[in-house]
Design a protein around this motif. Structure first.
Motif, PDB file in Angstrom:
ATOM      1  N   LEU B 181       0.840  -1.122  -0.160  1.00 15.33           N
ATOM      2  CA  LEU B 181      -0.141  -0.035   0.237  1.00 15.33           C
ATOM      3  C   LEU B 181       0.836   1.332  -0.038  1.00 15.33           C
ATOM      4  O   LEU B 181       0.607   2.061  -0.908  1.00 15.33           O
ATOM      5  N   PRO B 182       1.768   1.421   0.938  1.00 17.91           N
ATOM      6  CA  PRO B 182       2.681   2.702   0.815  1.00 17.91           C
ATOM      7  C   PRO B 182       3.285   2.809  -0.402  1.00 17.91           C
ATOM      8  O   PRO B 182       3.506   4.139  -1.035  1.00 17.91           O
ATOM      9  N   LEU B 183       3.782   1.787  -1.188  1.00 19.98           N
ATOM     10  CA  LEU B 183       4.325   1.863  -2.362  1.00 19.98           C
ATOM     11  C   LEU B 183       3.537   2.520  -3.621  1.00 19.98           C
ATOM     12  O   LEU B 183       4.049   3.345  -4.318  1.00 19.98           O
ATOM     13  N   VAL B 184       2.385   2.187  -3.432  1.00 20.00           N
ATOM     14  CA  VAL B 184       1.409   2.730  -4.524  1.00 20.00           C
ATOM     15  C   VAL B 184       0.538   4.024  -4.001  1.00 20.00           C
ATOM     16  O   VAL B 184      -0.594   4.236  -4.515  1.00 20.00           O
ATOM     17  N   ARG B 185       1.057   4.511  -2.927  1.00 17.38           N
ATOM     18  CA  ARG B 185       0.211   5.973  -2.467  1.00 17.38           C
ATOM     19  C   ARG B 185      -0.192   6.759  -3.526  1.00 17.38           C
ATOM     20  O   ARG B 185      -1.395   7.119  -3.412  1.00 17.38           O
ATOM     21  N   PRO B 186       0.389   7.083  -4.489  1.00 17.66           N
ATOM     22  CA  PRO B 186      -0.039   8.075  -5.595  1.00 17.66           C
ATOM     23  C   PRO B 186      -1.138   7.548  -6.211  1.00 17.66           C
ATOM     24  O   PRO B 186      -2.124   8.379  -6.385  1.00 17.66           O
ATOM     25  N   GLY B 187      -1.226   6.079  -6.438  1.00 13.85           N
ATOM     26  CA  GLY B 187      -2.340   5.756  -7.165  1.00 13.85           C
ATOM     27  C   GLY B 187      -3.567   5.644  -6.192  1.00 13.85           C
ATOM     28  O   GLY B 187      -4.836   5.803  -6.578  1.00 13.85           O
ATOM     29  N   LEU B 188      -3.369   5.372  -4.823  1.00 12.10           N
ATOM     30  CA  LEU B 188      -4.470   5.283  -3.940  1.00 12.10           C
ATOM     31  C   LEU B 188      -5.033   6.661  -3.947  1.00 12.10           C
ATOM     32  O   LEU B 188      -6.278   6.916  -3.791  1.00 12.10           O
TER      33      LEU B 188
END
Lengths: 300, 271
Positions: B181-188
Motif C-alpha cells: 500500500l505505501p508503495l502505490v500511495r499516488p495511485g491510492l
C-alpha cells in the motif's frame, strides 16, 4: 502443501470482495433483470409472469422509438466531435513547452463540476434570448437558435454543452502523445513529412489504440446519457411546451418507467434491449478496429 | 517551434472559453434577480445576500454534510477494496487468473442501466431503500476500473521488494498493508479523489434511493432547488446559481489541491 498451493489460497482471500460483488451486483442482477423482463412487477403486488408481452409492448411503444432516435442522434454528434476536439486540443497542448500544466488544469476543471450545476448554468448560457452563447454568436453576425426550447435545437445544444467536459479525453490523449517515440518524428521529417504529414503518418497510427479505447468508452457512455438532459428538461420542474420529447434519451425513459410508473418488468425489458444494442455497437466497433487500429509490432 | 504564436493564441482562446462559464456562474450568483440575465461579468449591484437566502430556503449545510459523509465512505471503501483485489491480481499466480481478470475488464463494458432495476430491488428488499447506504456500500466490493488502474501501479513496482518481505517472514496481509500500500500511495490518492468526485457529482442514485429531503446529497438537493426556483418554478435563478456555486467550489478546491497526483496518475499509465 506446496508454496504455490498456499499462495493461491491467499489469492482467493484478496479477490474475495470482488468475487462477492460480482455475484451480488453484476451477474445476479443481470440475470434477475432478464427474468424480471418477462413479468409485470409494480413493487406492491408480487411479480406476475407475462411471457414476452413487455417486449411486444416495447416494439409498439412510440416513446421507445423517440428515445432511441434521440439517443442515436446525440451519440452520432457527440462522440466524433468529442474525439476530434480532444485530439486537436491535446496536440496543441503537447506542442506547448511552458504553462502546459495551467492549460491542462483549466481544461479539466469542467469535469469536476457537478452535472446538475452544469445543467443549471447551461440552461441560462444556452437561453435563446439572453444567453451568453447566442451573444457570442451575434458578434459574428450569427443569429443563434432557441437552444433550450426549439425541439430541433435541443440535442445540438446538449452536444455543445457536452463538449465543455472534453478535458477528460484530452488528458488521456496527452498521456498517449507523450508515449510516442521522438525518433519516429525525426524519421518522418527526414522523409520530408510536414506537420500534417507527421500527424497523419506518425501521431495518429501511434496513438490509435488510445483513440479506439476512447471511442468505445465514449460511445457506451453516450448511449446511457442521463444526468444533464434529465436535470434540464425533466423532473418536478419540467419545462412545459417541448413536453420533453426532444430530450427524452433512452435511459431517461427507462428511469421514468421504472421509478415513475413503477413498471419494473417493462423497465427491465428496456434495459435488456439497451444491453443488446450496446453489445452490437461494441462488436461492430471491435471489428472496425481490426482494420484501423495500429498495434506496436503487429502488421498493419 | 515556428508556429508557437498560433498554438499559444489558440490555447488562450480555448482556456477563456472553458473558464467563462465558471466566471459567469460566480458573477451571476452575486447579481440581483433582474440582472441575472445580463452577461456582464461584473455583478452590479453586488448581491451576496443570494447566498444567505438560498442557505435559509433549503438545508444546504445538511446536504453538504451528507455529500461529504457519503463521499468519504464511498471513496474509502472503493480505495481499500480495489487495492486489495488489484494486489491479488498483480502478485499471485494462480490458475484462471487471466480468465478472471478478463471478467474484470468485461464488467467495465456492462452498462449500468442493465443492473439499475434489480440492484434497486435488492436494496429495497434489504430494507435499505430510503437510506444513503446504497450510495456507497457497493464500493466495498471494488470497482473494475480502479482494480485495473491499481493493478498497473502494483505491477510497476519491482517484485523483489515483495519477495524480500516474504523471506523476512511477513504474512500476506502484513505484506499488503505495510509494503504494498505505501508503495502505490499516488495511485491510492488518484482512486480516492476520483471516487470522491464521482460521488460528489452523482445524481441518478440519489434520485432512485433518496425520498426524504433530509437525506439528500448536494446534486439531489441542487436538482430540487432547480425544480423549485428555476425551470418552470419560481424563476429565482439567482438562488439556483448561488446553490450551484456552493456545489461546485468545494470539488474544484479539492481538485486544485490534489491535481498533482490526480492528473499525473491518469497520465502516466503506459503500457
Amino acid at each position: 502443501m506446496s508454496v504455490v498451493r498456499r499462495e493461491s489460497r491467499w489469492a482467493w482471500f484478496f479477490l474475495a470482495p470482488w468475487l462477492i460483488g460480482l455475484a451480488l451486483f453484476t451477474i445476479g442482477p443481470t440475470i434477475a433483470g432478464l427474468v424480471l423482463s418477462f413479468t409485470d412487477y409494480d413493487l406492491v403486488n408480487p411479480p406476475r409472469a407475462v411471457g414476452v408481452a413487455n417486449y411486444a409492448d416495447l416494439l409498439a411503444d412510440p416513446k421507445v422509438g423517440t428515445a432511441l432516435w434521440n439517443t442515436a442522434v446525440f451519440t452520432v454528434l457527440h462522440v466524433p466531435l468529442q474525439i476530434v476536439l480532444a485530439l486537436a486540443i491535446a496536440v496543441l497542448l503537447h506542442r506547448m513547452a511552458v504553462a502546459r500544466g495551467f492549460f491542462r488544469t483549466v481544461l479539466y476543471l469542467p469535469v469536476m463540476t457537478p452535472p446538475v450545476a452544469m445543467a443549471a448554468m447551461f440552461l441560462l448560457l444556452l437561453n435563446g434570448q439572453t444567453g451568453a452563447i447566442n451573444e457570442l454568436l451575434s458578434w459574428f453576425g450569427v443569429d443563434g437558435p432557441q437552444w433550450t426550447t426549439d425541439p430541433g435545437w435541443i440535442k445540438p445544444g446538449l452536444v455543445l454543452m457536452s463538449l465543455w467536459t472534453v478535458g477528460s479525453t484530452v488528458v488521456i490523449y496527452l498521456a498517449a502523445l507523450s508515449g510516442v517515440a521522438p525518433e519516429l518524428y525525426e524519421a518522418a521529417r527526414l522523409d520530408g513529412a510536414g506537420r500534417w504529414g507527421q500527424f497523419w503518418h506518425v501521431t495518429l497510427p501511434q496513438i490509435s489504440p488510445t483513440v479506439y479505447f476512447t471511442v468505445l468508452v465514449n460511445t457506451i457512455a453516450s448511449l446511457q446519457t442521463f444526468t444533464e438532459a434529465y436535470s434540464m428538461f425533466f423532473g418536478a420542474g419540467a419545462q412545459s411546451g417541448t413536453d420533453g420529447d426532444a430530450a427524452l434519451f433512452y435511459v431517461i425513459y427507462l428511469f421514468q418507467q421504472a421509478f415513475g410508473a413503477l413498471r419494473m418488468g417493462y423497465a427491465s425489458a428496456l434495459a435488456w434491449l439497451l444491453f443488446l444494442i450496446i453489445l452490437v455497437v461494441t462488436a461492430f466497433q471491435v471489428r472496425a478496429s481490426r482494420r484501423l487500429v495500429h498495434y506496436e509490432g503487429s502488421p498493419r | 517551434m515556428r508556429r508557437r504564436p498560433f498554438t499559444v493564441l489558440a490555447l488562450l482562446v480555448l482556456a477563456a472559453l472553458f473558464l467563462f462559464p465558471f466566471l459567469w456562474l460566480v458573477s451571476a450568483s452575486l447579481k440581483p434577480r433582474e440582472r441575472v440575465f445580463d452577461n456582464s461579468l461584473w455583478p452590479d449591484p453586488f448581491t451576496p445576500a443570494n447566498f444567505s437566502e438560498v442557505w435559509q430556503a433549503v438545508p444546504l449545510p445538511l446536504w453538504l454534510l451528507n455529500s461529504l459523509l457519503v463521499g468519504l465512505a464511498a471513496a474509502l471503501a472503493v480505495t481499500l477494496s480495489s487495492a486489495l483485489v488489484a494486489f491479488g491480481f498483480a502478485y499471485f499466480r494462480f490458475r484462471s487468473r487471466n480468465l478472471l481478470f478478463g471478467l474484470v475488464l468485461g464488467t467495465m463494458m456492462l452498462p449500468a442501466a442493465v443492473t439499475m432495476v434489480p440492484v434497486y430491488l435488492e436494496w429495497d428488499w434489504l430494507g435499505l431503500g430510503n437510506t444513503q447506504v446504497p450510495l456507497w456500500a457497493q464500493n466495498l466490493f471494488g470497482s473494475a476500473f480502479f482494480v485495473f488502474l491499481l493493478r498497473q501501479f502494483f505491477l510497476s513496482q519491482s517484485r523483489e521488494v515483495f519477495e524480500a518481505a516474504r523471506v523476512d517472514g511477513a504474512s500476506f496481509p502484513r505484506l499488503f498493508t505495510s509494503i504494498a500500500l505505501p508503495l502505490v500511495r499516488p495511485g491510492l490518492i488518484v482512486v480516492f479523489v476520483f471516487e470522491l468526485k464521482n460521488s460528489w457529482t452523482e445524481l441518478m442514485k440519489p434520485l432512485i434511493y433518496l425520498r426524504d429531503p433530509d437525506l439528500f446529497t448536494v446534486p439531489r438537493g441542487l436538482k430540487a432547488v432547480l425544480d423549485r426556483f428555476g425551470q418552470g418554478g419560481e424563476a429565482q435563478w439567482e438562488l439556483v446559481l448561488a446553490a450551484s456555486t456552493i456545489a461546485t467550489v468545494p470539488m474544484i478546491v479539492v481538485f486544485l489541491l490534489a491535481q498533482r497526483y490526480f492528473l499525473s496518475g491518469l497520465t502516466t499509465q503506459r503500457r
